[in-house]
Motif scaffolding. Structure first.
Motif, PDB file in Angstrom:
ATOM      1  N   LEU A 264       3.191   7.485  -5.962  1.00 32.42           N
ATOM      2  CA  LEU A 264       4.264   6.820  -6.705  1.00 32.42           C
ATOM      3  C   LEU A 264       3.667   5.996  -7.831  1.00 32.42           C
ATOM      4  O   LEU A 264       2.689   5.276  -7.633  1.00 32.42           O
ATOM      5  N   ALA A 265       4.280   6.097  -9.001  1.00 36.25           N
ATOM      6  CA  ALA A 265       3.843   5.270 -10.121  1.00 36.25           C
ATOM      7  C   ALA A 265       4.211   3.825  -9.822  1.00 36.25           C
ATOM      8  O   ALA A 265       5.320   3.527  -9.408  1.00 36.25           O
ATOM      9  N   VAL A 266       3.284   2.935 -10.035  1.00 30.65           N
ATOM     10  CA  VAL A 266       3.514   1.517  -9.813  1.00 30.65           C
ATOM     11  C   VAL A 266       3.736   0.874 -11.169  1.00 30.65           C
ATOM     12  O   VAL A 266       2.973   1.113 -12.112  1.00 30.65           O
ATOM     13  N   GLN A 267       4.794   0.063 -11.298  1.00 31.44           N
ATOM     14  CA  GLN A 267       5.146  -0.542 -12.579  1.00 31.44           C
ATOM     15  C   GLN A 267       4.028  -1.412 -13.135  1.00 31.44           C
ATOM     16  O   GLN A 267       3.847  -1.511 -14.329  1.00 31.44           O
ATOM     17  N   ASP A 268       3.300  -2.062 -12.283  1.00 34.00           N
ATOM     18  CA  ASP A 268       2.305  -3.022 -12.738  1.00 34.00           C
ATOM     19  C   ASP A 268       1.151  -3.015 -11.740  1.00 34.00           C
ATOM     20  O   ASP A 268       1.372  -2.955 -10.541  1.00 34.00           O
ATOM     21  N   ALA A 269      -0.048  -3.095 -12.228  1.00 35.99           N
ATOM     22  CA  ALA A 269      -1.218  -3.073 -11.342  1.00 35.99           C
ATOM     23  C   ALA A 269      -1.192  -4.200 -10.334  1.00 35.99           C
ATOM     24  O   ALA A 269      -1.742  -4.075  -9.245  1.00 35.99           O
ATOM     25  N   HIS A 270      -0.519  -5.306 -10.658  1.00 38.06           N
ATOM     26  CA  HIS A 270      -0.436  -6.433  -9.723  1.00 38.06           C
ATOM     27  C   HIS A 270       0.288  -6.038  -8.440  1.00 38.06           C
ATOM     28  O   HIS A 270       0.059  -6.619  -7.394  1.00 38.06           O
ATOM     29  N   LEU A 271       1.167  -5.038  -8.498  1.00 36.99           N
ATOM     30  CA  LEU A 271       1.891  -4.626  -7.302  1.00 36.99           C
ATOM     31  C   LEU A 271       0.987  -3.942  -6.288  1.00 36.99           C
ATOM     32  O   LEU A 271       1.363  -3.783  -5.141  1.00 36.99           O
ATOM     33  N   GLN A 272      -0.210  -3.559  -6.696  1.00 42.65           N
ATOM     34  CA  GLN A 272      -1.127  -2.896  -5.792  1.00 42.65           C
ATOM     35  C   GLN A 272      -2.065  -3.874  -5.081  1.00 42.65           C
ATOM     36  O   GLN A 272      -2.867  -3.473  -4.258  1.00 42.65           O
ATOM     37  N   ARG A 273      -1.964  -5.144  -5.390  1.00 38.76           N
ATOM     38  CA  ARG A 273      -2.833  -6.132  -4.736  1.00 38.76           C
ATOM     39  C   ARG A 273      -2.640  -6.077  -3.229  1.00 38.76           C
ATOM     40  O   ARG A 273      -1.531  -5.908  -2.737  1.00 38.76           O
ATOM     41  N   GLY A 274      -3.707  -6.271  -2.542  1.00 37.49           N
ATOM     42  CA  GLY A 274      -3.647  -6.318  -1.080  1.00 37.49           C
ATOM     43  C   GLY A 274      -3.666  -4.949  -0.456  1.00 37.49           C
ATOM     44  O   GLY A 274      -3.573  -4.821   0.743  1.00 37.49           O
ATOM     45  N   SER A 275      -3.800  -3.883  -1.259  1.00 37.51           N
ATOM     46  CA  SER A 275      -3.795  -2.546  -0.679  1.00 37.51           C
ATOM     47  C   SER A 275      -5.129  -2.202  -0.052  1.00 37.51           C
ATOM     48  O   SER A 275      -6.107  -2.837  -0.235  1.00 37.51           O
TER      49      SER A 275
ATOM     50  N   TYR B 263       0.837  -1.193   0.000  1.00 34.04           N
ATOM     51  CA  TYR B 263       0.000   0.000   0.000  1.00 34.04           C
ATOM     52  C   TYR B 263       0.877   1.250   0.000  1.00 34.04           C
ATOM     53  O   TYR B 263       2.085   1.179   0.184  1.00 34.04           O
ATOM     54  N   GLY B 264       0.277   2.381  -0.235  1.00 36.14           N
ATOM     55  CA  GLY B 264       0.973   3.658  -0.235  1.00 36.14           C
ATOM     56  C   GLY B 264      -0.033   4.785  -0.334  1.00 36.14           C
ATOM     57  O   GLY B 264      -1.236   4.578  -0.212  1.00 36.14           O
ATOM     58  N   ASP B 265       0.471   5.987  -0.604  1.00 37.19           N
ATOM     59  CA  ASP B 265      -0.405   7.149  -0.671  1.00 37.19           C
ATOM     60  C   ASP B 265      -0.889   7.449  -2.086  1.00 37.19           C
ATOM     61  O   ASP B 265      -1.594   8.422  -2.314  1.00 37.19           O
ATOM     62  N   GLY B 266      -0.475   6.613  -3.060  1.00 41.18           N
ATOM     63  CA  GLY B 266      -0.932   6.772  -4.426  1.00 41.18           C
ATOM     64  C   GLY B 266      -0.116   7.735  -5.266  1.00 41.18           C
ATOM     65  O   GLY B 266      -0.403   7.921  -6.445  1.00 41.18           O
TER      66      GLY B 266
END
Length: 110
Positions: free
Chosen positions: A99-110, A94-97
């Motif tokens: 930062l650009a995330v390379q892949d949407a899969h990295l946001q799982r569990g947020s 998770y984060g504050d939104g």
């Protein structure tokens, strides 16, 4: 999601190292289940850290069995002054939104 964190002390890199490194990077990115990667230097300690993100442990293990990866592991003492690998399962991301995330899969569990 799983991560493989590769921490190493850089030694003398030659053309063979760079070619093998490029082959491994291309192989990783082509494997099903590869989600992305990040890297940074810790200049104070003289270390480099690469973190690779994987959809599953099986996807990560496919790279570990790749012939180029096996060759690099066999020859690592020529180019590195020590290394350590940490394999982990990501429980939450998770984060504050901002930062650009390379892949949407990295946001799982947020």
């Amino acid at each position: 999601m799983y991560t493989a964190t590769f921490i190493f002390a850089k030694g003398d890199w030659d053309d063979e190292f760079h070619a093998l490194d490029a082959t491994i990077a291309a192989a990783a990115r082509a494997l099903p289940g590869y989600l992305g990667e990040e890297s940074w230097d810790n200049a104070e300690r003289g270390l480099i850290c690469n973190v690779y993100y994987w959809e599953s442990l099986e996807a990560l293990q496919a790279l570990m069995r790749h012939p180029a990866h096996l060759e690099a592991k066999r020859l690592q003492a020529r180019w590195l002054q020590g290394y350590q690998v940490h394999v982990a399962q990501v429980l939450r991301s998770y984060g504050d939104g901002r930062l650009a995330v390379q892949d949407a899969h990295l946001q799982r569990g947020s």
